[in-house]
Write a protein that holds these residues in place. Structure first.
Motif, PDB file in Angstrom:
ATOM      1  N   TRP B 112       0.877  -1.083   0.017  1.00  0.00           N
ATOM      2  CA  TRP B 112      -0.076  -0.011  -0.097  1.00  0.00           C
ATOM      3  C   TRP B 112       0.851   1.226  -0.001  1.00  0.00           C
ATOM      4  CZ3 TRP B 112      -4.154   1.894  -1.347  1.00  0.00           C
ATOM      5  CH2 TRP B 112      -4.763   3.067  -0.656  1.00  0.00           C
ATOM      6  N   PHE B 113       1.804   1.459   0.954  1.00  0.00           N
ATOM      7  CA  PHE B 113       2.753   2.532   0.940  1.00  0.00           C
ATOM      8  C   PHE B 113       3.608   2.361   0.045  1.00  0.00           C
ATOM      9  CE2 PHE B 113       1.220   2.199   5.370  1.00  0.00           C
ATOM     10  CZ  PHE B 113       0.320   3.344   5.510  1.00  0.00           C
ATOM     11  N   GLY B 114       4.254   1.581  -0.575  1.00  0.00           N
ATOM     12  CA  GLY B 114       5.193   1.344  -1.580  1.00  0.00           C
ATOM     13  C   GLY B 114       6.287   2.298  -1.085  1.00  0.00           C
ATOM     14  N   GLY B 115       7.235   2.430  -2.248  1.00  0.00           N
ATOM     15  CA  GLY B 115       8.589   3.545  -1.961  1.00  0.00           C
ATOM     16  C   GLY B 115       9.270   2.822  -0.842  1.00  0.00           C
ATOM     17  N   LEU B 116       9.646   3.834  -0.023  1.00  0.00           N
ATOM     18  CA  LEU B 116      10.691   3.535   1.169  1.00  0.00           C
ATOM     19  C   LEU B 116      10.200   2.325   2.112  1.00  0.00           C
ATOM     20  CD1 LEU B 116      13.639   4.470   1.922  1.00  0.00           C
ATOM     21  CD2 LEU B 116      12.528   5.871   3.683  1.00  0.00           C
ATOM     22  N   ALA B 117       9.102   2.505   2.350  1.00  0.00           N
ATOM     23  CA  ALA B 117       8.617   1.407   3.250  1.00  0.00           C
ATOM     24  C   ALA B 117       8.658  -0.015   2.750  1.00  0.00           C
ATOM     25  CB  ALA B 117       6.998   1.883   3.659  1.00  0.00           C
ATOM     26  N   ASP B 118       8.424  -0.072   1.401  1.00  0.00           N
ATOM     27  CA  ASP B 118       8.361  -1.390   0.603  1.00  0.00           C
ATOM     28  C   ASP B 118       9.783  -1.726   0.474  1.00  0.00           C
ATOM     29  OD1 ASP B 118       7.438  -3.317  -1.056  1.00  0.00           O
ATOM     30  OD2 ASP B 118       7.649  -2.199  -2.828  1.00  0.00           O
ATOM     31  N   GLU B 119      10.664  -0.863   0.127  1.00  0.00           N
ATOM     32  CA  GLU B 119      11.994  -1.202   0.231  1.00  0.00           C
ATOM     33  C   GLU B 119      12.605  -1.953   1.261  1.00  0.00           C
ATOM     34  OE1 GLU B 119      15.398  -1.333  -2.528  1.00  0.00           O
ATOM     35  OE2 GLU B 119      13.137  -0.868  -2.889  1.00  0.00           O
TER      36      GLU B 119
END
Lengths: 322, 292
Positions: B112-119
Motif C-alpha cells: 500500500w505505501f510502496g516506496g521507502l517502506a516497501d524497500e
C-alpha cells in the motif's frame, strides 16, 4: 542488461551486510556480549569482576559495539573470523575442514537431485491429472513431510542395522580423503535428497504445466510441432525460470537439512561443528558458521538470478525484478 | 492463475467442498490431522502414567503394565508418546499465528505505501530468507537462551518473511482495482483501506499460508528438539524422544520408530489436507511450501 546485472549484484552485497549485522547483533549485543554468552553460570560464580574485565579487554570486548562490528565484518569478508572465546584458537582452523565436507554433501545432493527431479517433474506434467501425476504428487507430499532425522534414522535401521550394507555413522577425520568420504556419503545424501527431489520436482511440474499452457507453446502446436519436441525444446527450458526463482529457498532448505543430517550421521561438517559450538557456547564459531551459510545462499541466489536474466528475454529487456 | 476477487469465493465453496470430499488423499489427510488433534487434546486425561514419572525399570518390554514398554529412564512410553505432540503443536500454532498476523500487516503496508517502506520491508525479508532456518535459530540461542517463549519468537521470525512476500504479491494485484480507488475517493484512511478492502481479498490466501507454515513449523520445531536446540527435557516431545532413543537404535529401535511415526503421520496428514483444500479452492500450495 548490464545495469540489471549490476543492480542485482549490489542487492546481494546489501543483503550480505544486513545478514552480517544481524548475525553480529544476535550474538554480541543482545542481551550481553560474547563473553556473557560464552561463560556458564558456574564460571560467573568463580570469576571476580576484575578478572572478567581483564578477559573483556583481552578479547577486545571493552571497545564500542560499532567498532567491534566493523572489525568483525572486515575480517569476515576476507575469511578471518577471529579466535574462539574459550580456547583462543583461530576460528578458521576449526571451520575450513568441516566446510569442505559440508560443501561436498551439498554438491553431491544437488547433482543427484536435479536430474532425478527433472525426470519426475516431466513425467508428472506429461501425464497431468492422470495416474502417474497423482502418484508423483502424493509421493512428493509424503517425501516433503519427512523430517531428515526421521528418514535418516529409517535408512540407518534399514541399510546399516537390519541389512548391514553401509556404515551408520561416519568415523573419518575432518581432513579425510575425498574418495573415502564419497563411500560413506551414500546414506547421508540419500536422506537429504528425499526432500530436495520432492521440492524440485513439484516446482518443475508447475513450471512445465504453466509453460505448456502459454501462448507460444499453443502457437507451436498450431504450427504442427510434435508434442515431444514442444516439451523438451520449449517447455523444459522455460520451466527452469520459476525453479531458479526458488533457488534461495532450495539452498536454505538444503543447508538446514544438512545440519540435521550431519548430526544424525556424525558427518564431520560445518553443521555438526555449529551444533557442537552452540552447546559449548563458542560464539565466534557460531557466528562464522551462520554467516558462511548465509553467504552460500546469497551467492547461489545471485547466480540463479543472473541465469534467469540470461535465459529469459523478457527479463533481459526489462529493468530486472524488484 | 485466475483468482476471484471479493465475495466470489463463498459462491465457489460448495463446489470446493464436493471436490475435497471426492479426493481420497485429502480425506486421509483430514482424518489424520483430526485424529492427532483429538489425541493431543485428550491425552492428559487418558494417559496411564505421568509423562515424566519414573514408573518402572528402564527398557521394560511391552506388557500389561506398560503397553509400549518403558524408555531409557523407566518412564511409560505410551504416556510420553500420547503427550509428545502437544508442546510442538502449541509452539508451532502460536508462532505461526503471530507470523500470519504480523506478515499480513507488513505485507499490506509494503504494497500500500510502496516506496521507502516497501524497500525497507522487502530488504529485511531478503535478509531473513538468506539465513537458513536452523542457522537462524542457532545464532539466536546462545544469546537468548532456550525456552518455549524464545522458540515461539523464532518460529514467528522464521515464517513472517514468507507471509509478507505472499501477501504483498497478492495485494499488488488488488491495488489497481476500482474498489480501491473508490475507497481512496471516499477519503478512507490507509488502515481502514487495508482492513476493509485488502484483508478480505487475501483472507483465503492467509488460510492456505497458515496450513503450509504449520506443517513446516512442526517439522522445524521437531528438528530443533532433535538437535537439542528446541524443547528441553524432561518434556515429552517426539523430536526429543527420537534423540533420546537414537543411542539405543541397535537394541531398542522402537524408541525411535514410534515417535517418528507419530510425527510423520501428523505432518503428512497436514500436507495432504492442505494440498487438497488448496487445489479445491484453486490456490497454488506447492510454490509456497518451504522446508526448514
Amino acid at each position: 542488461m548490464l545495469s540489471a546485472i549490476l543492480r542485482r549484484i549490489g542487492l546481494s552485497f546489501l543483503i550480505l551486510i544486513l545478514v552480517s549485522l544481524f548475525v553480529f547483533a544476535a550474538t554480541e549485543i543482545l542481551p550481553g556480549d560474547a563473553l556473557d554468552v560464552s561463560l556458564t553460570d558456574d564460571d560467573l560464580a568463580v570469576l571476580t569482576p576484575e578478572q572478567l574485565a581483564e578477559m573483556r579487554a583481552a578479547l577486545g570486548l571493552d571497545r564500542p559495539a560499532a567498532v567491534r562490528y566493523i572489525d568483525w565484518l572486515s575480517g569476515a569478508l576476507v575469511g578471518d573470523f577471529g579466535t574462539t572465546i574459550l580456547t583462543g584458537a583461530p576460528v578458521g582452523d576449526i571451520i575450513w575442514g568441516p566446510l569442505r565436507n559440508s560443501i561436498l554433501l551439498a554438491v553431491l545432493t544437488t547433482l543427484v537431485a536435479v536430474p532425478v527431479a527433472m525426470v519426475i517433474g516431466i513425467i508428472a506434467a506429461w501425464w497431468r491429472d492422470r495416474a502417474p501425476d497423482a502418484i508423483v504428487s502424493t509421493g512428493a507430499v509424503v517425501g516433503y513431510s519427512l523430517p531428515e532425522f526421521v528418514s535418516g534414522n529409517a535408512l540407518i535401521l534399514l541399510f546399516a542395522i537390519w541389512l548391514p550394507i553401509f556404515p551408520a555413522t561416519i568415523t573419518l577425520y575432518t581432513q579425510g580423503p575425498m574418495l573415502d568420504m564419497l563411500v560413506v556419503a551414500v546414506l547421508p545424501v540419500a536422506t537429504i535428497i528425499i526432500g530436495s527431489i520432492a521440492y524440485l520436482s513439484r516446482l518443475l511440474r508447475l513450471g512445465l504445466i504453466e509453460s505448456l499452457a502459454s501462448d507460444y507453446v499453443e502457437r507451436a502446436r498450431l504450427a504442427g510441432v510434435p508434442e515431444r519436441r514442444i516439451v523438451f525444446v520449449h517447455a523444459v527450458p522455460a520451466s527452469l525460470v520459476p525453479t531458479l526463482n526458488a533457488a534461495a529457498l532450495y539452498v536454505a532448505g538444503l543447508l538446514s537439512g544438512i545440519v540435521v543430517v550431519e548430526t544424525v550421521f556424525a558427518w564431520p561438517g560445518l553443521g555438526l561443528e555449529l551444533i557442537n559450538s552452540i552447546r559449548k557456547r563458542e560464539v565466534t564459531v557460531v557466528q562464522a558458521a551462520v554467516f558462511l551459510g548465509a553467504v552460500g545462499v546469497i551467492i547461489m541466489n545471485l547466480l540463479a538470478d543472473l541465469s534467469i536474466i540470461a535465459l529469459d528475454p523478457r527479463v533481459r529487456r526489462g529493468a530486472g525484478r524488484g | 492463475m485466475y483468482r476471484s476477487i471479493s465475495g466470489a469465493v463463498s459462491g465457489a465453496m460448495p463446489k470446493a467442498l464436493r471436490q475435497i470430499l471426492r479426493t481420497p488423499m485429502t480425506m486421509i489427510g483430514i482424518v489424520l490431522v483430526l485424529a492427532h488433534v483429538i489425541v493431543a487434546l485428550c491425552a492428559p486425561w487418558v494417559i496411564p502414567y505421568g509423562p515424566s514419572q519414573l514408573a518402572g525399570m528402564p527398557f521394560e518390554p511391552p506388557g500389561d503394565r506398560f503397553l509400549l514398554g518403558t524408555d531409557v529412564l523407566g518412564r511409560d512410553y505410551l504416556s510420553r508418546l500420547l503427550m509428545g505432540g502437544r508442546i510442538t503443536m502449541t509452539v508451532a500454532l502460536v508462532g505461526v499465528l503471530i507470523a500470519i498476523v504480523a506478515g499480513a500487516f507488513l505485507g499490506l503496508c509494503a504494497a500500500w505505501f510502496g516506496g521507502l517502506a516497501d524497500e525497507i520491508i522487502m530488504r529485511l525479508v531478503d535478509t531473513k530468507v538468506a539465513i537458513p532456518s536452523i542457522l537462524l535459530v542457532g545464532v539466536l540461542i546462545p544469546g537468548f537462551g532456550q525456552s518455549v517463549g524464545v522458540l515461539i519468537f523464532v518460529i514467528a521470525l522464521v515464517y513472517v518473511a514468507g507471509v509478507i512476500r505472499t501477501v504483498r504479491a497478492q495485494a499488488l494485484t488488488i491495488l489497481p482495482q476500482s474498489f480501491v480507488a473508490a475507497a481512496v475517493l471516499r477519503g478512507e484512511s490507509s488502515l481502514s483501506i487495508m482492513l476493509r478492502e485488502f484483508l478480505p481479498n487475501v483472507a483465503d490466501l492467509l488460510c492456505v499460508e497458515f496450513a503450509i507454515r504449520m506443517s513446516s513449523a512442526i517439522l522445524l520445531v521437531s528438528s530443533l528438539s532433535f538437535l537439542g536446540l528446541g524443547i528441553s527435557p524432561p518434556t515429552p516431545d517426539w523430536g526429543l524422544m527420537v534423540s533420546e532413543g537414537v543411542g539405543f537404535i541397535h537394541t531398542d529401535p522402537w524408541l525411535v520408530i514410534y515417535p517418528s511415526i507419530a510425527l510423520c503421520t501428523l505432518v503428512v496428514g497436514l500436507n495432504l489436507a492442505t494440498e487438497g483444500v488448496a487445489n479445491a479452492l484453486g490456490l497454488d500450495a506447492a510454490r509456497g511450501m518451504v522446508k526448514g
